[in-house]
Design a protein around this motif. Structure first.
Motif, PDB file in Angstrom:
ATOM      1  N   MET A  25      19.565   1.249  67.055  1.00 29.85           N
ATOM      2  CA  MET A  25      19.715   0.012  65.782  1.00 29.85           C
ATOM      3  C   MET A  25      19.115  -1.276  66.541  1.00 29.85           C
ATOM      4  O   MET A  25      19.843  -1.555  67.786  1.00 29.85           O
ATOM      5  N   ILE A  26      18.725  -2.201  66.027  1.00 27.36           N
ATOM      6  CA  ILE A  26      18.117  -3.360  66.436  1.00 27.36           C
ATOM      7  C   ILE A  26      18.659  -4.755  65.453  1.00 27.36           C
ATOM      8  O   ILE A  26      18.361  -4.406  64.294  1.00 27.36           O
ATOM      9  N   ALA A  27      19.468  -5.198  66.092  1.00 29.51           N
ATOM     10  CA  ALA A  27      20.394  -6.301  65.218  1.00 29.51           C
ATOM     11  C   ALA A  27      19.751  -7.711  65.781  1.00 29.51           C
ATOM     12  O   ALA A  27      19.627  -7.994  66.871  1.00 29.51           O
ATOM     13  N   VAL A  28      19.332  -8.864  64.793  1.00 29.66           N
ATOM     14  CA  VAL A  28      19.030 -10.082  65.176  1.00 29.66           C
ATOM     15  C   VAL A  28      19.961 -11.067  64.570  1.00 29.66           C
ATOM     16  O   VAL A  28      20.388 -10.951  63.454  1.00 29.66           O
ATOM     17  N   GLY A  29      20.450 -12.137  65.493  1.00 28.81           N
ATOM     18  CA  GLY A  29      21.347 -12.915  65.061  1.00 28.81           C
ATOM     19  C   GLY A  29      20.637 -14.296  65.222  1.00 28.81           C
ATOM     20  O   GLY A  29      19.735 -14.826  66.306  1.00 28.81           O
ATOM     21  N   VAL A  30      20.510 -15.466  64.382  1.00 24.57           N
ATOM     22  CA  VAL A  30      20.038 -16.591  64.510  1.00 24.57           C
ATOM     23  C   VAL A  30      21.024 -17.586  64.107  1.00 24.57           C
ATOM     24  O   VAL A  30      21.797 -17.628  63.302  1.00 24.57           O
ATOM     25  N   ASP A  31      21.164 -18.581  65.276  1.00 26.92           N
ATOM     26  CA  ASP A  31      21.804 -19.759  65.098  1.00 26.92           C
ATOM     27  C   ASP A  31      20.907 -20.856  64.869  1.00 26.92           C
ATOM     28  O   ASP A  31      19.971 -21.249  65.510  1.00 26.92           O
ATOM     29  N   VAL A  32      21.092 -21.241  63.538  1.00 25.91           N
ATOM     30  CA  VAL A  32      20.233 -22.654  62.940  1.00 25.91           C
ATOM     31  C   VAL A  32      20.896 -24.078  63.578  1.00 25.91           C
ATOM     32  O   VAL A  32      21.873 -24.337  63.209  1.00 25.91           O
ATOM     33  N   GLY A  33      19.880 -24.724  64.430  1.00 28.62           N
ATOM     34  CA  GLY A  33      20.422 -25.947  64.882  1.00 28.62           C
ATOM     35  C   GLY A  33      19.543 -26.963  64.384  1.00 28.62           C
ATOM     36  O   GLY A  33      18.657 -26.643  63.297  1.00 28.62           O
ATOM     37  N   ALA A  34      19.956 -28.306  64.627  1.00 26.19           N
ATOM     38  CA  ALA A  34      19.351 -29.271  64.166  1.00 26.19           C
ATOM     39  C   ALA A  34      17.698 -29.684  64.401  1.00 26.19           C
ATOM     40  O   ALA A  34      17.000 -29.822  63.323  1.00 26.19           O
ATOM     41  N   THR A  35      17.366 -28.914  65.396  1.00 27.68           N
ATOM     42  CA  THR A  35      16.039 -29.013  65.804  1.00 27.68           C
ATOM     43  C   THR A  35      15.272 -27.625  66.303  1.00 27.68           C
ATOM     44  O   THR A  35      14.203 -27.426  66.014  1.00 27.68           O
ATOM     45  N   HIS A  36      16.070 -26.604  66.552  1.00 22.88           N
ATOM     46  CA  HIS A  36      15.576 -25.405  67.191  1.00 22.88           C
ATOM     47  C   HIS A  36      16.477 -24.310  66.355  1.00 22.88           C
ATOM     48  O   HIS A  36      17.644 -24.214  65.985  1.00 22.88           O
ATOM     49  N   LEU A  37      15.742 -23.311  66.451  1.00 18.11           N
ATOM     50  CA  LEU A  37      16.466 -21.716  65.935  1.00 18.11           C
ATOM     51  C   LEU A  37      16.788 -21.041  67.267  1.00 18.11           C
ATOM     52  O   LEU A  37      15.747 -20.728  67.947  1.00 18.11           O
ATOM     53  N   HIS A  38      17.955 -20.697  67.399  1.00 13.64           N
ATOM     54  CA  HIS A  38      18.267 -19.800  68.535  1.00 13.64           C
ATOM     55  C   HIS A  38      18.411 -18.427  68.353  1.00 13.64           C
ATOM     56  O   HIS A  38      19.286 -17.939  67.419  1.00 13.64           O
ATOM     57  N   VAL A  39      17.759 -17.558  69.005  1.00 15.10           N
ATOM     58  CA  VAL A  39      17.580 -16.195  68.626  1.00 15.10           C
ATOM     59  C   VAL A  39      18.180 -15.056  69.424  1.00 15.10           C
ATOM     60  O   VAL A  39      18.036 -15.478  70.786  1.00 15.10           O
ATOM     61  N   ALA A  40      18.862 -14.115  69.269  1.00 12.38           N
ATOM     62  CA  ALA A  40      19.349 -13.134  69.807  1.00 12.38           C
ATOM     63  C   ALA A  40      19.159 -11.680  69.230  1.00 12.38           C
ATOM     64  O   ALA A  40      19.280 -11.650  68.053  1.00 12.38           O
ATOM     65  N   VAL A  41      18.556 -10.862  70.093  1.00  7.64           N
ATOM     66  CA  VAL A  41      18.209  -9.603  69.659  1.00  7.64           C
ATOM     67  C   VAL A  41      18.964  -8.561  70.437  1.00  7.64           C
ATOM     68  O   VAL A  41      19.168  -8.747  71.742  1.00  7.64           O
ATOM     69  N   LEU A  42      19.546  -7.827  69.755  1.00 12.00           N
ATOM     70  CA  LEU A  42      20.590  -6.800  70.203  1.00 12.00           C
ATOM     71  C   LEU A  42      20.151  -5.469  69.883  1.00 12.00           C
ATOM     72  O   LEU A  42      20.160  -5.000  68.798  1.00 12.00           O
ATOM     73  N   GLY A  43      19.542  -4.815  70.965  1.00 13.00           N
ATOM     74  CA  GLY A  43      19.252  -3.342  70.788  1.00 13.00           C
ATOM     75  C   GLY A  43      19.862  -2.765  72.005  1.00 13.00           C
ATOM     76  O   GLY A  43      21.178  -2.820  72.296  1.00 13.00           O
ATOM     77  N   ALA A  89       9.965 -11.655  65.065  1.00 13.12           N
ATOM     78  CA  ALA A  89      10.981 -10.982  65.797  1.00 13.12           C
ATOM     79  C   ALA A  89      12.001  -9.928  65.268  1.00 13.12           C
ATOM     80  O   ALA A  89      12.569  -8.948  65.760  1.00 13.12           O
ATOM     81  N   CYS A  90      12.262 -10.251  63.936  1.00 11.90           N
ATOM     82  CA  CYS A  90      12.858  -9.344  62.840  1.00 11.90           C
ATOM     83  C   CYS A  90      12.397  -8.172  62.456  1.00 11.90           C
ATOM     84  O   CYS A  90      12.681  -7.357  61.720  1.00 11.90           O
ATOM     85  N   ALA A  91      10.721  -8.064  62.873  1.00 11.97           N
ATOM     86  CA  ALA A  91       9.867  -7.064  62.247  1.00 11.97           C
ATOM     87  C   ALA A  91      10.443  -5.689  62.369  1.00 11.97           C
ATOM     88  O   ALA A  91      10.363  -4.821  61.658  1.00 11.97           O
ATOM     89  N   GLY A  92      11.181  -5.415  63.554  1.00  7.06           N
ATOM     90  CA  GLY A  92      11.703  -4.111  63.763  1.00  7.06           C
ATOM     91  C   GLY A  92      13.372  -4.129  63.559  1.00  7.06           C
ATOM     92  O   GLY A  92      13.753  -2.892  63.884  1.00  7.06           O
ATOM     93  N   ALA A  93      13.621  -5.023  63.235  1.00  9.71           N
ATOM     94  CA  ALA A  93      15.225  -4.968  63.092  1.00  9.71           C
ATOM     95  C   ALA A  93      15.619  -4.358  61.915  1.00  9.71           C
ATOM     96  O   ALA A  93      15.172  -4.165  60.721  1.00  9.71           O
ATOM     97  N   THR A  94      16.965  -3.675  61.834  1.00  6.38           N
ATOM     98  CA  THR A  94      17.705  -3.067  60.975  1.00  6.38           C
ATOM     99  C   THR A  94      18.586  -4.033  60.384  1.00  6.38           C
ATOM    100  O   THR A  94      19.174  -3.519  59.178  1.00  6.38           O
ATOM    101  N   ALA A  95      18.974  -4.796  61.006  1.00  8.27           N
ATOM    102  CA  ALA A  95      20.142  -5.796  60.285  1.00  8.27           C
ATOM    103  C   ALA A  95      19.773  -7.224  60.772  1.00  8.27           C
ATOM    104  O   ALA A  95      19.397  -7.542  62.057  1.00  8.27           O
TER     105      ALA A  95
END
Length: 192
Positions: free
Chosen positions: A1-19, A36-42
């Motif tokens: 399973m690949i999970a992606v989390g995104v923290d939306v900031g004022a000027t940037h998107l902070h991304v974490a991919v957990l596989g 980056a979310c192309a293969g994500a399940t969540a």
């Protein structure tokens, strides 16, 4: 399973991919996140999914929550953790929220069903319903990483929030919201 989390900031998107491993990065491009979310399940996003509807909640806890989205009120009522801000109607939303709305649309258009998360509340829950030290401090970042228990070393609190979002996306998780017919349908997800 690949999970992606995104923290939306004022000027940037902070991304974490957990596989099998953890990968984090920062971008200003919504297209990069969608790719980056192309293969994500969540996928989970630390930003409101939609602006407030303008509905006024009779008997709200405070003036601040009178026009809040239902999930923002439910987090306090059901979990005891009140968000520090409430999402306003679209015309009053700050730019980072508008970026979040655009990210939500792009991910939905790409076939994903992201979930909305509140990482600070998740850390509060994991820490025995107590706030860890401030996330801007080394002590706070270290405490959050210890609570995640993934054995990673991150120095950006934004990436730590994105990683918590990915952890919630992976689950187990629970929904927080209202099921009243007049509810706006907003749902926030937290760790079980």
């Amino acid at each position: 399973m690949i999970a992606v989390g995104v923290d939306v900031g004022a000027t940037h998107l902070h991304v974490a991919v957990l596989g099998d491993d953890v990968e984090t990065w920062t971008t200003t491009s919504i297209d990069d996140v969608v790719a980056a979310c192309a293969g994500a399940t969540a996928v989970a996003i630390d930003a409101p999914s939609d602006p407030a509807t303008g509905r006024v909640h009779a008997g709200a806890r405070s003036r601040k929550f009178a026009a809040a989205r239902c999930n923002e009120i439910a987090a306090g009522e059901q979990l005891g953790v009140w968000v520090p801000w409430v999402t306003p109607v679209l015309d009053e939303c700050p730019s980072w929220m508008r970026t979040g709305f655009a990210l939500w649309r792009a991910l939905r258009d790409a076939g994903h069903e992201p979930i909305e998360v509140y990482p600070a509340g998740c850390f509060w829950l994991l820490n025995g319903r107590r706030w860890p030290p401030k996330k801007q401090t080394a002590e706070g970042r270290s405490a959050r990483l210890a609570l995640l228990g993934l054995g990673v070393d991150l120095t950006s609190h934004d990436h730590i929030d994105a990683l918590m979002a990915a952890v919630v996306a992976r689950g187990p998780r629970r929904a927080v919201g209202h099921d009243d017919p007049t509810c706006d349908g907003s749902t926030m997800w937290v760790l079980v």
